[in-house]
Motif scaffolding. Structure first.
Motif, mmCIF file in Angstrom:
data_model
loop_
_atom_site.group_PDB
_atom_site.id
_atom_site.type_symbol
_atom_site.label_atom_id
_atom_site.label_comp_id
_atom_site.label_asym_id
_atom_site.label_seq_id
_atom_site.Cartn_x
_atom_site.Cartn_y
_atom_site.Cartn_z
ATOM 1 N N ASP A 1 0.827 -1.204 0.000
ATOM 2 C CA ASP A 1 0.000 0.000 0.000
ATOM 3 C C ASP A 1 0.865 1.260 0.000
ATOM 4 N N ALA A 2 2.008 1.193 0.680
ATOM 5 C CA ALA A 2 2.925 2.336 0.683
ATOM 6 C C ALA A 2 3.415 2.621 -0.730
ATOM 7 N N ARG A 3 3.802 1.566 -1.460
ATOM 8 C CA ARG A 3 4.286 1.755 -2.826
ATOM 9 C C ARG A 3 3.218 2.372 -3.714
ATOM 10 N N GLU A 4 1.980 1.920 -3.571
ATOM 11 C CA GLU A 4 0.889 2.457 -4.391
ATOM 12 C C GLU A 4 0.678 3.944 -4.127
ATOM 13 N N GLU B 1 1.304 7.182 -6.622
ATOM 14 C CA GLU B 1 0.279 8.210 -6.878
ATOM 15 C C GLU B 1 0.872 9.606 -6.725
ATOM 16 N N ILE B 2 1.674 9.805 -5.680
ATOM 17 C CA ILE B 2 2.298 11.108 -5.446
ATOM 18 C C ILE B 2 3.290 11.433 -6.559
ATOM 19 N N ASN B 3 4.056 10.431 -6.985
ATOM 20 C CA ASN B 3 5.011 10.632 -8.079
ATOM 21 C C ASN B 3 4.313 11.052 -9.363
ATOM 22 N N ILE C 1 11.879 7.636 -5.707
ATOM 23 C CA ILE C 1 12.904 6.754 -5.140
ATOM 24 C C ILE C 1 12.252 5.639 -4.324
ATOM 25 N N LYS C 2 11.229 5.992 -3.560
ATOM 26 C CA LYS C 2 10.537 5.007 -2.740
ATOM 27 C C LYS C 2 9.832 3.964 -3.603
ATOM 28 N N VAL C 3 9.239 4.387 -4.724
ATOM 29 C CA VAL C 3 8.580 3.440 -5.620
ATOM 30 C C VAL C 3 9.588 2.402 -6.114
ATOM 31 N N GLU C 4 10.767 2.879 -6.509
ATOM 32 C CA GLU C 4 11.810 1.961 -7.002
ATOM 33 C C GLU C 4 12.272 1.012 -5.899
ATOM 34 N N GLU C 5 12.502 1.541 -4.710
ATOM 35 C CA GLU C 5 12.956 0.701 -3.593
ATOM 36 C C GLU C 5 11.919 -0.351 -3.230
ATOM 37 N N LEU C 6 10.661 0.078 -3.142
ATOM 38 C CA LEU C 6 9.614 -0.830 -2.714
ATOM 39 C C LEU C 6 9.240 -1.825 -3.804
#
Length: 298
Positions: A261-264, A268-270, A286-291
């Motif tokens: 859910d955090a990645r989603e 959305e923010i990105n 960066i978080k999307v890529e990490e997650l």
């Protein structure tokens, strides 16, 4: 209604009629700036507040709202020294103007409320920079204004916010500095702070969202993620355009172990690519890529 919007409405109520230097268009612009602030349209908000400062240099309200932008960035996005300094500089002007107005009008509840909040926020930023002497001094000053609010109405939710922040600050002072607060006769602990903030958050008043914001942040700081997420949900439901609250919710989801859910939410923010908060977009990408890598592993 929120605490910031309340400053405008309370000012008009307490004075009966607007200050002679404040036209109706001034009030409307201030309200428009506040709305832009809460929707994180900060370039628009900054333009409006700067114009209002020029129109009425003695009004502390646009200075207060302007100082809240670096405060929120520091509070929710990136706790760096540059943002801390910017907030402290901007808020100092708001404090000076508020004190001058209160000297001329000692029963101006709006200025008492403004000063209580300003010093409370300054104490949180100083604590975030490990400057506990300034944090305690600001907390004490803020609480003196909170006491004044309490003397006017002991059940006021806005006064409970000030008291809750003060108790939390007293409880979070490192043990090696406790002697200073003990000598001054100051008492308070973290749980007392949370209880006061909860009462304000649960009230049907203009300060409920502000109390929710502080509870979300402080519970996350204490690594009490389930409670932090509860208040993050409330905030994103109440203020769906506010991208900062979305980002904080995503961070709390990640910290609590809910990577999917955090990645989603980071994605959305990105995709929103907020023009006024590029660092938020960068951090989310960066978080999307990490997650993504983590979810593929598991």
């Amino acid at each position: 209604m929120t605490l910031l919007v309340y400053f405008l409405t309370l000012f008009t109520f307490m004075t009966g009629t607007p200050d002679s230097s404040l036209s109706k268009s001034y009030d409307e612009k201030l309200e428009e700036g506040i709305e832009a602030f809460y929707n994180t349209e900060w370039e628009k908000a900054e333009t409006i507040f700067t114009q209002l400062m020029s129109e009425n240099p003695n009004d502390p309200q646009p200075h207060f709202f302007s100082s809240m932008m670096p405060f929120w960035e520091y509070f929710f996005i990136d706790q760096n020294e540059e943002l801390a300094t910017e907030f402290l500089d901007r808020s100092e002007t708001a404090v000076e103007l508020s004190e001058k107005r209160l000297d001329n009008s000692p029963n101006d509840t709006t200025m008492v409320l403004l000063l209580s909040g300003l010093h409370g926020y300054r104490s949180l930023v100083a604590a975030g920079e490990s400057n506990y002497r300034v944090a305690v001094r600001s907390g004490m000053t803020g609480f003196s204004y909170t006491r004044k609010l309490l003397s006017l109405d002991t059940d006021r939710p806005d006064a409970r916010i000030g008291r809750g922040m003060f108790y939390y600050m007293m409880g979070s002072v490192p043990s090696e500095l406790k002697w200073a607060t003990n000598i001054a006769g100051l008492r308070g602990d973290i749980d007392q702070g949370f209880e006061e903030l909860k009462i304000a958050a649960e009230s049907e008043s203009y300060v409920s969202n502000d109390a929710n914001m502080l509870l979300m942040y402080l519970y996350n700081k204490e690594e009490r993620y389930e409670e932090a997420l509860y208040y993050a949900d409330l905030l994103t439901d109440q203020l769906p355009k506010n991208v900062i609250f979305k980002f904080k919710k995503a961070e709390i989801l990640e910290s609590s172990g809910n990577k999917k859910d955090a990645r989603e939410l980071f994605a959305e923010i990105n995709e929103m690519n907020h023009p006024d908060l590029p660092l938020l977009t960068k951090k989310s990408r960066i978080k999307v890529e990490e997650l993504t890598d983590l979810t593929q592993i598991y």
